[in-house]
Motif scaffolding. Structure first.
Motif, mmCIF file in Angstrom:
data_model
loop_
_atom_site.group_PDB
_atom_site.id
_atom_site.type_symbol
_atom_site.label_atom_id
_atom_site.label_comp_id
_atom_site.label_asym_id
_atom_site.label_seq_id
_atom_site.Cartn_x
_atom_site.Cartn_y
_atom_site.Cartn_z
ATOM 1 N N LEU A 183 54.249 51.780 77.382
ATOM 2 C CA LEU A 183 54.835 52.154 78.666
ATOM 3 C C LEU A 183 55.604 53.461 78.530
ATOM 4 C CD1 LEU A 183 56.165 48.664 79.816
ATOM 5 C CD2 LEU A 183 53.997 49.765 80.412
ATOM 6 N N PHE A 184 55.310 54.379 79.417
ATOM 7 C CA PHE A 184 55.915 55.711 79.417
ATOM 8 C C PHE A 184 56.655 55.874 80.737
ATOM 9 C CE2 PHE A 184 56.117 60.190 80.323
ATOM 10 C CZ PHE A 184 56.046 60.882 79.120
ATOM 11 N N ASP A 185 57.961 56.081 80.660
ATOM 12 C CA ASP A 185 58.769 56.220 81.880
ATOM 13 C C ASP A 185 59.070 57.687 82.162
ATOM 14 O OD1 ASP A 185 60.821 54.702 83.867
ATOM 15 O OD2 ASP A 185 61.637 56.589 83.157
ATOM 16 N N ILE B 290 61.246 50.170 76.900
ATOM 17 C CA ILE B 290 60.238 51.182 77.250
ATOM 18 C C ILE B 290 59.889 51.991 75.992
ATOM 19 C CG2 ILE B 290 59.813 53.252 78.628
ATOM 20 C CD1 ILE B 290 59.822 50.707 80.282
ATOM 21 N N ASP B 291 58.609 52.315 75.818
ATOM 22 C CA ASP B 291 58.168 53.007 74.603
ATOM 23 C C ASP B 291 58.483 54.501 74.610
ATOM 24 O OD1 ASP B 291 56.692 50.767 73.241
ATOM 25 O OD2 ASP B 291 55.628 50.797 75.153
ATOM 26 N N TYR B 292 58.316 55.146 75.769
ATOM 27 C CA TYR B 292 58.563 56.584 75.880
ATOM 28 C C TYR B 292 59.476 56.838 77.069
ATOM 29 C CZ TYR B 292 54.491 57.318 72.815
ATOM 30 O OH TYR B 292 53.605 57.311 71.768
ATOM 31 N N LEU C 152 60.875 53.786 87.373
ATOM 32 C CA LEU C 152 61.624 52.652 87.909
ATOM 33 C C LEU C 152 61.657 52.746 89.434
ATOM 34 C CD1 LEU C 152 64.744 52.387 85.561
ATOM 35 C CD2 LEU C 152 62.660 50.995 85.505
ATOM 36 N N ASN C 153 61.433 51.632 90.086
ATOM 37 C CA ASN C 153 61.456 51.537 91.553
ATOM 38 C C ASN C 153 60.452 52.466 92.230
ATOM 39 O OD1 ASN C 153 63.468 49.624 91.301
ATOM 40 N ND2 ASN C 153 65.131 51.024 91.777
ATOM 41 N N GLY C 154 59.483 52.981 91.456
ATOM 42 C CA GLY C 154 58.437 53.809 92.053
ATOM 43 C C GLY C 154 58.911 55.164 92.527
ATOM 44 N N LEU D 146 57.101 50.853 87.729
ATOM 45 C CA LEU D 146 57.187 50.042 86.515
ATOM 46 C C LEU D 146 57.845 48.684 86.776
ATOM 47 C CD1 LEU D 146 58.114 52.697 83.803
ATOM 48 C CD2 LEU D 146 55.910 51.565 84.153
ATOM 49 N N CYS D 147 58.663 48.593 87.811
ATOM 50 C CA CYS D 147 59.287 47.311 88.128
ATOM 51 C C CYS D 147 58.274 46.311 88.697
ATOM 52 C CB CYS D 147 60.442 47.498 89.116
ATOM 53 S SG CYS D 147 61.853 48.369 88.401
#
Length: 532
Positions: free
Chosen positions: A8-10, A41-43, A233-235, A245-246
């Motif tokens: 997962l990349f944020d 989260i990974d990134y 987060l929260n689009g 991601l949520c």
């Protein structure tokens, strides 16, 4: 059976920062980066060094993330420049980041119109930039911008961009639906073709939500072989936002199609904090949480009276696709007396408040909550104030002290340097077991002055609140006009790092603020088991 790893990349702090009305401070960025790291989260993509002073400063020092790979974003070298004399590339290479994510055009149309260069120069730019970052020991990602549109125009060129990135040493080649118009079946078909040329465990997906399908497109890419998902987060994101991601995280964790085949870096106990993570971001941005957001919204597990409510009370699975507690949410059954009682009992249990189910004071608490929420209180966002309301109604909060009077003045004057300044002065008169204590304090605003004055001298209780501090203050106007009702939320923190939120509602903003301040101090005394 072993499961494949999904990463997962944020990009909340970079792509999410392009949301209309969102402006992260440096402090915000640091808080959110830590929040993402703790979630698993990974990134974590921190932003674009050189794009603005905040991002540049953010990358000027190590962030100390425990497990996430801290990532800087930027462009490949510009056409006509070499990797050694491109200022933007140099700033990326100097950034204190574990990885670099380059954005590169992968559409022939975009190369011709936006970059005004040749296909060959675009490929060389990708090759040179990846090579320069690899030489500096960085992990490299390449966002293939406009990939899906580019593939539909000229699949050979789009693929050549992706293959050049991979063959030059990029750890991840990320396929971007930049304009957000690609359909899920198209994403799945195209990604299946890509993974014939690039191993799927080196392929990522970056989807935008312009057709409300960013999450669906991301899941389609996973089914087709991609093993990294980018989102926010929260689009958050420009225009209609990015893949949320949520919504993605619980789907990957809880839905059998994905959970049986894949694993992600979010442990179950962190999944149960997802609602808190989502609300924390909204609080930082002073945004109203979307009540209808999947999984994390306050209405995600709400049922009104009728046959649905009756069924849920018998067995929640009749109308719930997952357990609300798995993501840190909880069910609500609205309107009926039985439903209200059920909700309050659940909330009391979450607050570890001991009660008897047949206690008549519970009915009084339910009615009090209904009246207060109709007047503007929102206890969902103020855990400490709900705790105190419940304890007071059940007779479990002593009167530690009584505020007999408070006064606030704001004046504008000139300081010794001749500069005009605005200063607030507050005086608070409290009674502690018959001892009257008067404290005065200045602040940079009326609420700050009140906060300092209130906590300046509480007699025998002072030692319990010395480590307290106010860390956030949010105001929301509940209706328009000069007589508007104001809701104030205050977040406090103690010396152990524990945080809690209190609420005040009044037509007078100072009164609302003081309510929240009082609750914050009393909550701390209750939690500290201060003697009455």
């Amino acid at each position: 059976m072993s499961r494949e790893r999904l990463y997962l990349f944020d990009t909340t702090l970079r792509d999410g920062a392009q949301t209309n009305g969102v402006d992260f401070t440096l402090h915000d960025k640091r808080l959110i980066a830590q929040l993402l790291d703790e979630l698993g989260i990974d990134y974590v993509e921190g932003g674009y060094p050189g794009a603005n002073p905040s991002d540049t400063e953010f990358f000027s020092q190590e962030q100390g993330l425990k497990s996430a790979t801290f990532t800087a974003f930027g462009m490949t070298r510009r056409p006509g420049r070499s990797a050694s004399n491109d200022p933007g590339l140099a700033m990326l290479l100097e950034a204190k980041a574990d990885a670099i994510c380059f954005v590169a055009k992968s559409s022939e149309y975009q190369v011709r119109v936006a970059l005004e260069t040749t296909n060959e120069e675009n490929l060389a730019s990708i090759r040179d930039s990846v090579g320069a970052a690899k030489a500096k020991g960085r992990e490299v990602l390449v966002d293939c911008e406009h990939f899906f549109d580019g593939y539909k125009e000229n699949p050979e060129f789009a693929l050549s961009c992706a293959k050049t990135a991979y063959e030059s040493g990029a750890r991840w080649v990320v396929l971007c639906d930049t304009n957000g118009g690609t359909m899920p079946h198209e994403v799945e078909t195209i990604v299946r073709e890509v993974v014939k040329h690039i191993p799927g465990d080196h392929v990522g997906i970056h989807a935008h939500n312009d057709t409300e399908q960013a999450v669906a497109n991301s899941l389609a890419a996973v089914r087709a072989g991609a093993r990294q998902i980018q989102g926010t987060l929260n689009g958050l994101g420009e225009r209609c936002g990015n893949a949320n991601l949520c919504s993605m995280i619980p789907t990957l964790k809880l839905k059998k199609e994905f959970a049986d085949k894949f694993e992600i870096g979010i442990p179950d106990e962190k999944l149960a904090s997802l609602v808190q993570v989502s609300r924390t971001l909204d609080n930082i941005l002073n945004r109203v949480p979307d009540p209808h957001a999947p999984y994390v919204g306050s209405s995600a597990f709400v049922t009104k009276t009728g046959i649905h409510a009756s069924a849920v009370l018998k067995d929640p699975q009749t109308y719930e696709h997952v357990s609300p507690e798995s993501v840190g949410n909880h069910r609500k059954v609205l309107v009926s007396d039985q439903a209200g009682r059920s909700n309050v009992l659940a909330a009391l249990s979450r607050s570890n408040i001991v009660f008897e189910k047949d206690d008549p004071r519970l009915t009084r608490l339910i009615e009090e909550m209904k009246e207060r929420e109709a007047g503007g209180y929102a206890y969902e966002a103020a855990n400490a104030s709900f705790d105190l309301l419940a304890r007071r109604t059940l007779g479990k909060v002593p009167e530690f002290f009584r505020v007999e009077q408070f006064d606030v003045n704001v004046e504008q004057r000139y300081n010794s340097h001749g500069v005009r300044v605005t200063v607030a002065m507050a005086v608070v008169k409290v009674n502690v077991e018959g001892h009257v204590l008067i404290s005065a304090a200045e602040g940079n605003g009326p609420v700050n002055a009140l906060d300092v004055a209130l906590r300046k001298d509480l007699g025998k209780y002072q030692k319990y609140i010395d480590g307290m501090k106010l860390v956030d203050y949010r105001v929301r106007i509940l209706n328009g006009g000069t007589e508007a009702v104001t809701r104030v939320l205050i977040e406090s923190e103690d010396e152990l790092g524990e945080r809690w939120t209190t609420i005040g509602v009044s037509p007078n903003i100072i009164d609302a603020s003081f309510q929240a301040l009082m609750d914050s101090v009393i909550y701390k005394l209750v939690k500290s088991n201060a003697p009455a």
